[in-house]
Design a protein around this motif. Structure first.
Motif, PDB file in Angstrom:
ATOM      1  N   LYS A   1      19.389  24.858  44.931  1.00 54.29           N
ATOM      2  CA  LYS A   1      18.368  25.666  45.602  1.00 54.29           C
ATOM      3  C   LYS A   1      17.275  26.028  44.611  1.00 54.29           C
ATOM      4  O   LYS A   1      17.493  26.060  43.411  1.00 54.29           O
ATOM      5  N   ASP A   2      16.111  26.308  45.148  1.00 53.43           N
ATOM      6  CA  ASP A   2      14.984  26.695  44.296  1.00 53.43           C
ATOM      7  C   ASP A   2      15.148  28.146  43.845  1.00 53.43           C
ATOM      8  O   ASP A   2      15.552  29.014  44.618  1.00 53.43           O
ATOM      9  N   THR A   3      14.825  28.377  42.585  1.00 51.49           N
ATOM     10  CA  THR A   3      14.796  29.729  42.036  1.00 51.49           C
ATOM     11  C   THR A   3      13.576  29.838  41.143  1.00 51.49           C
ATOM     12  O   THR A   3      13.119  28.832  40.579  1.00 51.49           O
ATOM     13  N   VAL A   4      13.057  31.038  41.015  1.00 50.11           N
ATOM     14  CA  VAL A   4      11.903  31.244  40.147  1.00 50.11           C
ATOM     15  C   VAL A   4      12.248  30.910  38.697  1.00 50.11           C
ATOM     16  O   VAL A   4      11.382  30.519  37.916  1.00 50.11           O
ATOM     17  N   ALA A   5      13.534  31.012  38.348  1.00 54.57           N
ATOM     18  CA  ALA A   5      13.992  30.712  36.984  1.00 54.57           C
ATOM     19  C   ALA A   5      14.288  29.214  36.870  1.00 54.57           C
ATOM     20  O   ALA A   5      15.449  28.791  36.826  1.00 54.57           O
ATOM     21  N   ASP A   6      13.245  28.407  36.817  1.00 53.18           N
ATOM     22  CA  ASP A   6      13.402  26.945  36.855  1.00 53.18           C
ATOM     23  C   ASP A   6      14.226  26.414  35.685  1.00 53.18           C
ATOM     24  O   ASP A   6      14.944  25.424  35.819  1.00 53.18           O
ATOM     25  N   GLY A   7      14.151  27.074  34.532  1.00 50.26           N
ATOM     26  CA  GLY A   7      14.870  26.605  33.365  1.00 50.26           C
ATOM     27  C   GLY A   7      16.378  26.759  33.474  1.00 50.26           C
ATOM     28  O   GLY A   7      17.120  26.191  32.668  1.00 50.26           O
TER      29      GLY A   7
ATOM     30  N   ALA B   1      24.009  35.622  32.250  1.00 53.44           N
ATOM     31  CA  ALA B   1      23.234  36.006  33.429  1.00 53.44           C
ATOM     32  C   ALA B   1      22.715  34.748  34.115  1.00 53.44           C
ATOM     33  O   ALA B   1      21.990  33.953  33.510  1.00 53.44           O
ATOM     34  N   GLU B   2      23.088  34.590  35.374  1.00 54.26           N
ATOM     35  CA  GLU B   2      22.803  33.361  36.117  1.00 54.26           C
ATOM     36  C   GLU B   2      22.014  33.699  37.383  1.00 54.26           C
ATOM     37  O   GLU B   2      22.280  34.724  38.024  1.00 54.26           O
ATOM     38  N   PRO B   3      21.047  32.864  37.772  1.00 52.04           N
ATOM     39  CA  PRO B   3      20.331  33.136  39.015  1.00 52.04           C
ATOM     40  C   PRO B   3      21.272  33.132  40.210  1.00 52.04           C
ATOM     41  O   PRO B   3      22.136  32.248  40.328  1.00 52.04           O
ATOM     42  N   ALA B   4      21.094  34.085  41.100  1.00 52.57           N
ATOM     43  CA  ALA B   4      21.951  34.161  42.282  1.00 52.57           C
ATOM     44  C   ALA B   4      21.816  32.920  43.162  1.00 52.57           C
ATOM     45  O   ALA B   4      22.747  32.591  43.910  1.00 52.57           O
ATOM     46  N   LEU B   5      20.683  32.233  43.065  1.00 56.74           N
ATOM     47  CA  LEU B   5      20.466  31.040  43.892  1.00 56.74           C
ATOM     48  C   LEU B   5      21.095  29.784  43.297  1.00 56.74           C
ATOM     49  O   LEU B   5      21.174  28.758  43.969  1.00 56.74           O
TER      50      LEU B   5
ATOM     51  N   ILE C   1      15.882  37.041  32.697  1.00 56.73           N
ATOM     52  CA  ILE C   1      17.007  37.293  33.604  1.00 56.73           C
ATOM     53  C   ILE C   1      17.939  38.385  33.069  1.00 56.73           C
ATOM     54  O   ILE C   1      18.538  39.128  33.849  1.00 56.73           O
ATOM     55  N   GLY C   2      18.062  38.530  31.753  1.00 57.79           N
ATOM     56  CA  GLY C   2      18.907  39.585  31.207  1.00 57.79           C
ATOM     57  C   GLY C   2      18.390  40.966  31.556  1.00 57.79           C
ATOM     58  O   GLY C   2      19.163  41.875  31.885  1.00 57.79           O
TER      59      GLY C   2
ATOM     60  N   ASP D   1      16.188  36.688  42.475  1.00 53.59           N
ATOM     61  CA  ASP D   1      14.845  36.392  41.985  1.00 53.59           C
ATOM     62  C   ASP D   1      13.966  37.632  41.897  1.00 53.59           C
ATOM     63  O   ASP D   1      13.142  37.755  40.981  1.00 53.59           O
ATOM     64  N   ALA D   2      14.139  38.572  42.824  1.00 49.01           N
ATOM     65  CA  ALA D   2      13.304  39.780  42.806  1.00 49.01           C
ATOM     66  C   ALA D   2      13.525  40.572  41.517  1.00 49.01           C
ATOM     67  O   ALA D   2      12.566  41.084  40.917  1.00 49.01           O
TER      68      ALA D   2
END
Length: 323
Positions: free
Chosen positions: A227-233, A204-208, A283-284, A259-260
């Motif tokens: 790009k910035d994402t809430v999932a900084d890690g 599972a990967e951030p869309a950003l 994220i999962g 992110d939502a």
């Protein structure tokens, strides 16, 4: 030296780590199952000694290296969780730890790393620039560099999570793993696919920051604008060099999560499972909430919660985004 871990490497890592880390529990999340459409178990590495899975890889590598190789100290760059794992490993071995952290790293991760006795060097710049700085410092001082996701020993340490999942839920159907640099999923996927190939492994990967998603489409490692994402890690612009072929071999699907839905996943974990997880770890659940992963009501799904090292006040502010 091999640039990938074998199942034997992972089994050796498990024995090496057993006296020093927690075998985190597998928790049935029945309250969340109706909304997510499957039978759900959570693997809360948020309950690990340093609050994240990263201690497994960092400590496995530090313990496996020759003593003279680590005598001068250990060094890495990290957004925070690998830093804490490496700082813990250095303290256990009685050597120094030096961590190059982004200036934007959450304050709690910086404070926790220092509390473990490490010297923190804050540095402005992207991941590539931080690694360049890290290798320069290491060469000048003779420090041992332990990469957070490129090192096969690190991947082997993370792979012990896969072994624990198979031990605790032998009939698991699907395992969902956060996908950032790729060290976590490389280790877990190797452990699972080399033991029980029928289990579906999903990244599972951030869309950003869809670097692995687009690399799979393109058939080669692809660099994307950061790009910035809430999932900084999980924020990275290009797939790891060593994890990439492992992921292509063993990971069945890579899905994108906005992110939502990541934030909604965090909120669900707090409200329904009473677990505090940082965005990257959630994220999962976000992938299931957003329908990115197709599941059946009778499917046994395990979501790996990779860490929980964010300040509670910061997390509370983020939870409000899901309202």
């Amino acid at each position: 030296m091999r640039n990938y871990p074998t199942i034997q490497d992972i089994r050796e890592a498990r024995e090496r780590l057993k006296p020093h880390i927690r075998h985190t529990p597998l928790l049935r999340a029945e309250k969340m199952e109706k909304a997510l459409g499957c039978q759900l178990w959570l693997k809360p590495e948020t309950l690990q000694i340093t609050g994240a899975f990263k201690i497994r890889g960092a400590l496995n590598t530090a313990l496996a290296l020759p003593r003279d190789a680590v005598a001068n100290g250990l060094i890495a760059t990290s957004s925070g969780n690998h830093a804490q794992g490496l700082a813990y490993a250095a303290r256990m071995l009685g050597v120094k730890a030096f961590l190059v952290l982004p200036a934007s790293a959450p304050e709690v991760k910086i404070a926790n790393t220092r509390a473990l006795g490490a010297e923190v060097i804050l540095f402005d710049g992207d991941n590539a620039a931080r690694w360049k700085k890290t290798y320069e410092i290491a060469e000048e001082n003779g420090y041992a560099v332990i990469h957070g996701f490129e090192d096969p020993l690190v991947m082997a340490g993370q792979g012990t999570i896969g072994c624990e999942i198979l031990d605790d839920l032998q009939d698991v159907d699907t395992v969902i793993v956060p996908l950032g640099g790729g060290g976590l999923i490389s280790g877990i996927a190797t452990a699972i696919k080399e033991t029980k190939p029928s289990v579906r492994v999903i990244g599972a990967e951030p869309a950003l920051t869809p670097k692995y998603f687009h690399s799979r489409i393109n058939g080669e490692r692809t660099s994307l604008p950061l790009k910035d994402t809430v999932a900084d890690g999980l924020r990275l612009s290009v797939p790891g060099r060593n994890p990439y072929p492992i992921i292509e071999k063993y990971v069945d699907e890579i899905v994108l999560v906005d992110d939502a839905h990541i934030v909604a996943g965090m909120r669900m974990l707090a409200n329904d499972a009473k677990l505090i997880a940082e965005p990257a770890a959630s994220i999962g659940i976000g992938a299931l909430l957003g329908g990115a992963v197709a599941v059946r009501p009778d499917e046994k799904v395990c979501a790996v919660l990779s860490g929980g090292n964010w300040d509670l006040c910061d997390l509370a502010a983020i939870y409000q985004r899901a309202e």
